[in-house]
Design a protein around this motif. Structure first.
Motif: not given
Length: 277
Positions: A152-153, A180, A182-185
């Motif tokens: 993800l990054q 984002q 998936w990154l909980k944003q």
């Protein structure tokens, strides 16, 4: 989470592992130089790109139909990979044309694992070196990082670069929004989806993904409104009816949910293949 069912996978995602495994080991490169303007070069380019034209859209749950479509995609993938490799190894392409062929081959290989995925990344990296200001090169590598390895990054860095190079592409914002999510944003994801819709109001996928984002956050009315619009834009998409059914069920509208589920099944039935739609 429902966002993890986002249908951003390319057409090959369902069978990508099979295609990559079946083709990677048996492509024989032909290093004979080909004139870039020859009929053969044009034919190879078309074949190299042809895999993106296939999908499972409209395939029913009928095992025989799915297997037939799978075999067709695998066979087309084999030919496309061979054509891409012949073009790349022949020395007939340079600059942006070579970068394009590398991107096409990377897209075919990316659904694989291990060495096959590493080969895809090498093709994306080489394409970026050839065309470092082409936003699509970073977008494709970022999408591969997201879809196939959940890096993800790295996906976020690539999509950030793609958007910096070309902020006019709604698809880039939708893909970054998926990262984002998936990154909980969710706030960042919704901001990107709002931007995508402002850039391309008729881009159905942006509406669908924003609906899923709202649904994931428990904003059922907003989710249903987005799925309503997605269905208006793509009335033959069974996915959007399934998504709206989930939102209606969560909102307590059981009858509406059942109606949408029935419509989704109808659209995905054998009588609704792409040729008949």
């Amino acid at each position: 989470m429902l966002l993890r069912s986002l249908s951003l996978l390319p057409a090959l995602a369902a069978l990508g592992l099979s295609i990559a495994a079946m083709t990677a080991g048996r492509v024989v490169a032909d290093s004979t130089r080909i004139s870039p303007d020859s009929a053969l070069a044009k034919e190879l380019r078309q074949t190299c790109r042809s895999i993106s034209e296939l999908s499972f859209a409209g395939a029913s749950a009928d095992a025989q139909e799915i297997m037939a479509r799978a075999q067709e995609i695998i066979a087309r993938g084999d030919r496309a990979l061979a054509a891409c490799t012949r073009l790349i190894d022949s020395g007939s392409l340079t600059g942006g044309d070579l970068a394009g062929a590398l991107l096409d081959r990377g897209d075919i290989l990316a659904p694989g694992t291990g060495d096959t995925y590493a080969r895809a990344l090498a093709d994306y990296d080489r394409a970026i070196a050839l065309a470092p200001t082409a936003a699509i090169t970073f977008s494709k590598r970022g999408k591969a990082h997201l879809l196939y390895m959940r890096n993800l990054q790295q996906a976020l860095r690539d999509l950030d670069t793609a958007i910096r190079l070309d902020p006019s592409q709604a698809d880039f914002f939708v893909t970054r929004a998926s990262v984002q999510a998936w990154l909980k944003q969710p706030d960042k994801a919704l901001a990107d989806l709002d931007r995508a819709i402002a850039l391309a109001p008729t881009f159905e996928k942006a509406r669908s993904v924003r609906g899923l984002t709202h649904l994931d956050q428990g904003n059922f009315a907003k989710a249903i409104a987005d799925f309503d619009e997605a269905i208006r834009l793509a009335p033959n998409s069974d996915e959007n009816y399934s998504f709206r059914a989930a939102a209606k069920r969560a909102a307590g509208d059981q009858d509406g949910a059942r109606a949408d589920e029935t419509k989704a099944r109808e659209l995905s039935s054998p009588s609704n293949t792409p040729a008949q739609r």
